[in-house]
Enzyme design. Structure first.
Site, PDB file in Angstrom:
ATOM      1  N   GLU A 191       0.854  -1.187   0.000  1.00  0.00           N
ATOM      2  CA  GLU A 191       0.000   0.000   0.000  1.00  0.00           C
ATOM      3  C   GLU A 191       0.893   1.241   0.000  1.00  0.00           C
ATOM      4  OE1 GLU A 191      -3.438  -0.268   2.376  1.00  0.00           O
ATOM      5  OE2 GLU A 191      -3.864   1.885   2.327  1.00  0.00           O
ATOM      6  N   ASN A 234      -3.341  -1.851   7.623  1.00  0.00           N
ATOM      7  CA  ASN A 234      -4.642  -2.364   7.192  1.00  0.00           C
ATOM      8  C   ASN A 234      -4.470  -3.874   7.070  1.00  0.00           C
ATOM      9  OD1 ASN A 234      -5.851   0.177   6.967  1.00  0.00           O
ATOM     10  ND2 ASN A 234      -5.054   0.460   4.896  1.00  0.00           N
ATOM     11  N   LYS A 313      -3.941  -0.247  13.941  1.00  0.00           N
ATOM     12  CA  LYS A 313      -4.767   0.823  13.376  1.00  0.00           C
ATOM     13  C   LYS A 313      -6.205   0.408  13.680  1.00  0.00           C
ATOM     14  CE  LYS A 313      -6.012   2.775   8.823  1.00  0.00           C
ATOM     15  NZ  LYS A 313      -5.577   2.952   7.414  1.00  0.00           N
ATOM     16  N   GLU A 317     -10.511   4.312   9.103  1.00  0.00           N
ATOM     17  CA  GLU A 317     -10.661   3.954   7.691  1.00  0.00           C
ATOM     18  C   GLU A 317     -11.147   2.516   7.521  1.00  0.00           C
ATOM     19  OE1 GLU A 317      -6.821   5.050   5.973  1.00  0.00           O
ATOM     20  OE2 GLU A 317      -7.494   7.123   5.787  1.00  0.00           O
ATOM     21  N   ARG A 350      -2.075   3.505  16.900  1.00  0.00           N
ATOM     22  CA  ARG A 350      -2.056   4.697  16.045  1.00  0.00           C
ATOM     23  C   ARG A 350      -3.190   5.665  16.385  1.00  0.00           C
ATOM     24  NH1 ARG A 350      -2.330   3.894  10.468  1.00  0.00           N
ATOM     25  NH2 ARG A 350      -0.698   5.374   9.939  1.00  0.00           N
ATOM     26  N   LYS A 391       0.776  10.737  13.774  1.00  0.00           N
ATOM     27  CA  LYS A 391       1.315  11.325  12.540  1.00  0.00           C
ATOM     28  C   LYS A 391       1.806  12.744  12.838  1.00  0.00           C
ATOM     29  CE  LYS A 391      -1.209   8.652   9.115  1.00  0.00           C
ATOM     30  NZ  LYS A 391      -1.894   8.602   7.817  1.00  0.00           N
ATOM     31  N   ASP A 396      -2.704  14.359   7.232  1.00  0.00           N
ATOM     32  CA  ASP A 396      -2.224  13.118   6.627  1.00  0.00           C
ATOM     33  C   ASP A 396      -0.979  13.315   5.779  1.00  0.00           C
ATOM     34  OD1 ASP A 396      -2.071  10.525   5.884  1.00  0.00           O
ATOM     35  OD2 ASP A 396      -3.877  10.486   4.656  1.00  0.00           O
ATOM     36  N   GLU A 424       4.010   9.185  -0.551  1.00  0.00           N
ATOM     37  CA  GLU A 424       2.620   9.170  -1.008  1.00  0.00           C
ATOM     38  C   GLU A 424       2.173  10.537  -1.520  1.00  0.00           C
ATOM     39  OE1 GLU A 424      -0.175   7.868   1.967  1.00  0.00           O
ATOM     40  OE2 GLU A 424      -1.904   8.263   0.674  1.00  0.00           O
ATOM     41  N   GLU A 544       6.924  21.767  -2.839  1.00  0.00           N
ATOM     42  CA  GLU A 544       5.844  22.554  -2.221  1.00  0.00           C
ATOM     43  C   GLU A 544       5.418  23.705  -3.143  1.00  0.00           C
ATOM     44  OE1 GLU A 544       7.131  24.791   1.223  1.00  0.00           O
ATOM     45  OE2 GLU A 544       5.128  24.744   2.107  1.00  0.00           O
ATOM     46  N   TRP A 574     -13.906  12.423   2.595  1.00  0.00           N
ATOM     47  CA  TRP A 574     -12.666  12.267   3.356  1.00  0.00           C
ATOM     48  C   TRP A 574     -12.290  13.491   4.180  1.00  0.00           C
ATOM     49  CZ3 TRP A 574     -10.602   7.478   3.651  1.00  0.00           C
ATOM     50  CH2 TRP A 574     -11.038   6.551   2.706  1.00  0.00           C
TER      51      TRP A 574
END
Ligand code: GCW
Length: 712
Positions: A191, A234, A313, A317, A350, A391, A396, A424, A544, A574
């Site tokens: 993932e 996950n 987790k 989600e 988490r 985090k 995220d 990501e 950025e 989301w």
């Protein structure tokens, strides 16, 4: 007994290469043979015993075999040496020079104010007469010390080198792999993986390449990492089984990583008592559930006695969690922690818990608030072997986020800061984006106000009781490990920051370059070094500049999160909105008129973030909805800033590509080609970002570029 014990290796050394992997199909990253030249040309004595001492011996032997040096392990006769690596409690040796070096090391330790111990992983390096001496209390210290000597190259043997004492600031320096055992229909084998398949798993089975895993462990140890979770947070059915039926697969990985001082952890599903144990419930207050976790965990430790613990987790989600049973996250985490406690294991729980079924019409729900709202009230309720893994930002892993307020809100909880090495949201290892400066800003941030304790201090904790640093890995079975060869620097930097969060990112990058592109292996080392710095040092800020502006985040293509799609998430569930209209853009998170998120910070930052007048430019749209004509501290308006940075970002990437081309013929052609190909994609993608963002905001605002450049 190991093969080298109490033997003179002189004779065997030139006969055959000792065990170890040097697979020519796999790039050696920051441990090319050339990096061992200075060490390998020396006469080295290793003194002490243990699994990790054998690893040290193996490393030194490989280097000396290649570069003509010599190795002795605890010889019972006097030998002339250049480097001594010894455990402090090892027996006296019949060599006055070595014993004098040992005494010099002990004296240096006292001078440096060391409190008589170097700890489980620390080491001392000093010169003693003509010798370099490395002392450690434990084998892991010797291993980290050895890699330090490699990093120093010839400088480790400089007679004028002053003594140095090194101990990791953080006890646990961990990577999380989001690797699936079975290929996930949407997320694939890994993932958010951008480097091929998994190092560990392939199509539902162990990948079986233990040599590759060993080589990986070696790279990780050389950067300072000492813990790894080997499956995705996950957890599907195939992954859940690692805890029980497939424990042997995990034990095999643990066996391969152990010689490099790396402990294995597993991501587990909170529903394991139901899906694996056949119980009717996973309620943490149910006695059978507690007994199931206790028995299952006992079996894990019977098989892997240094097992690290669980990563969870939960209620996030779609993953199961304690909310199903009306329990909170402390109740949930504690039941697993209780099962691990007798063996010294930890739960990484988490804090990434939020409502992912939000209604965009509902302005009162703010995803940024969620972790604090869920967890801050639980401070003090977690068992001591629970590490709350937070985090770094409240949303995220965006390119720019404020530091998560949870990190400053739970003084009675062990906190680990979670970073994302896998890119990501930062170019997916197709773009050069060196994250060292971003992480350094996070770790140096002082949430209680300037001059106060920092995020690094939170992760360290009082007397080392903090939760450490964790990062999502960026590695896979790609020949370069990370897809983009320059993305190796992110993994290396993470390990080094986890060892010492106060390190300077440019200095760490320099270390990485010297190891990965050894000066002795290139015609123009200065050109290589300068060019790499020019390309990488500021690449995070360049990224950025051409993506979402002023901290507003997202604007990425939904699902795969690559490339621009300004409204991709604007009406989604989301909760990642920018609220751009014809007048302005940004999210009002103030206490006075917005979601109140700014009020989750301690007073100093709560006040700074509350007002657009004091909020730092780079976070303005994270905290405020402002008109396009709002004037930034920089003197530019928001709209002009958007245009300027997007034009500048693309220009910078074009220059990066031009600079890279000057290295053609200077470095490994395979590395050259791979990076060149990715820079072409980066130029294409950055241009797409620039044009979509500029056009979008021009159409919304109707305000032209003050410099008259082309906007489509
Ligand atoms: O950033 C998001 C990713 C998910 C990931 C999640 C998490 C593993 O898009 O793919 O799931 O974060 O951190 O759990």
């Amino acid at each position: 007994m190991n093969a080298y014990e109490s033997t003179d290796l002189e004779e065997s050394m030139f006969v055959a290469e000792p065990p170890g992997v040097e697979d020519p199909r796999v790039h050696p990253a920051w441990l090319p043979p050339e990096a061992f030249r200075a060490l390998g040309a020396r006469r080295v004595l290793v003194h002490g015993d243990g699994l990790l001492v054998d690893t040290v011996l193996d490393e030194v032997t490989r280097a000396c075999t290649r570069y003509g040096g010599r190795v002795w392990h605890s010889p019972s006769w006097d030998v002339d040496v250049d480097l001594v690596l010894l455990l402090r409690d090892a027996d006296e040796l019949p060599s006055s020079a070595v014993e004098a070096a040992r005494s010099a090391g002990e004296a240096a330790l006292v001078d440096l104010g060391g409190d008589a111990t170097l700890g489980d992983e620390g080491f001392l390096l000093t010169r003693a007469g003509d010798l370099t001496v490395l002392l450690a209390d434990a084998p892991a210290g010797l291993l980290y010390g050895l890699f330090h000597v490699v990093r120093l190259c010839a400088a480790a043997f400089d007679p004028a080198r002053p003594p140095e004492l090194h101990r990791p600031a953080l006890r646990r320096r961990m990577l999380n792999h989001w690797d699936n055992v079975a290929v996930h229909p949407v997320m694939g084998q890994v993932e958010r993986g951008y480097a091929g398949g998994s190092i560990f798993w392939a199509g539902g089975r162990p990948r079986g390449d233990l040599a590759r895993i060993r080589e990986y462990g070696r790279l990780l140890a050389a950067s300072g990492i000492n813990a790894i979770s080997v499956n995705n947070v996950n957890v599907g059915h195939a992954e859940a089984l690692l805890l029980t039926d497939r424990l042997n697969d995990v034990a095999q990985i643990a066996g391969v990583l152990r010689p490099y001082g790396i402990r294995v952890h597993l991501s587990v599903t909170f529903a394991a008592p139901v899906v694996l144990g056949g119980l009717p419930t996973a309620d943490p207050f149910d006695e059978d559930v507690r007994a199931w976790w206790a028995a299952t965990t006992r079996r894990v430790y019977e098989r892997i006695d240094d097992f690290g613990g669980y990563v969870v987790k939960a209620d996030s989600e779609g993953q199961p969690g304690p909310f199903t049973y009306g329990r909170d996250h402390a109740d949930g985490a504690n039941v697993l922690a209780e099962a691990l406690a007798p063996y010294g294991g930890v739960v990484h729980w988490r804090a990434f818990v939020y409502n992912h079924h939000q209604d965009w019409r509902d302005r009162s729900t703010d995803r940024a608030r969620a972790a604090y709202d869920h967890f801050a009230p639980l401070d003090g309720r977690f068992r001591t072997n629970v590490v709350l893994q937070v985090k770094f930002g409240p949303v995220d892993f965006q390119t720019r986020e404020p530091v998560s307020p949870v990190l400053a809100a739970m003084p009675a909880t062990r906190i680990a800061v979670e970073l994302q090495v896998t890119q990501e949201y930062t170019g997916q290892q197709r773009h050069v984006c060196h994250l060292g400066p971003c992480w350094s800003e996070v770790l140096r941030f002082a949430p209680w106000g300037p001059g106060g304790r920092t995020i690094a201090d939170v992760a360290t904790g009082e007397a080392g009781t903090g939760g450490g640093l964790v990062a999502v890995a960026n590695t896979g079975d790609d020949p370069f490990w990370t897809g983009h060869p320059l993305a190796q620097a992110n993994l290396y930097t993470f390990g080094r920051f986890a060892w010492d969060p106060r390190l300077d990112p440019t200095a760490v990058l320099d270390e990485w370059m010297t190891l990965t592109f050894p000066p002795s292996a290139t015609a123009d080392p200065e050109l290589v070094r300068r060019t790499l710095h020019e390309i990488m040092d500021d690449s995070w800020r360049t990224y950025e500049r051409y993506t979402a502006p002023l901290g507003v985040g997202f604007m990425v293509h939904p699902g795969d999160h690559y490339g621009p799609d300004v409204d991709g998430y604007e009406y989604s569930r989301w909760g990642t909105y920018h609220f751009a209209d014809r007048d302005g853009v940004g999210v009002d998170r103030s206490r006075a008129t917005g979601t109140g998120f700014a009020g989750q910070y301690p007073p100093y930052w709560a006040d700074v973030y509350e007002s657009p007048q004091t909020c730092p430019d780079e976070l303005l749209l994270f905290f405020h909805h402002v008109p396009y004509t709002h004037v930034l501290h920089s003197g530019s308006t928001v709209i002009q800033h958007i245009y300027d940075t997007h034009f500048a970002g693309v220009e910078e990437v074009t220059v990066m590509r031009r600079r890279w081309r000057t290295l053609n013929g200077m470095i490994d052609p395979a590395v050259y080609e791979r990076v060149a190909e990715r820079l072409d994609e980066q130029v294409r993608s950055a241009t797409e970002w620039r044009d979509q963002i500029n056009t979008y905001f021009f159409r919304k605002s109707g305000i032209p570029d003050a410099r008259g450049r082309r906007i489509h």
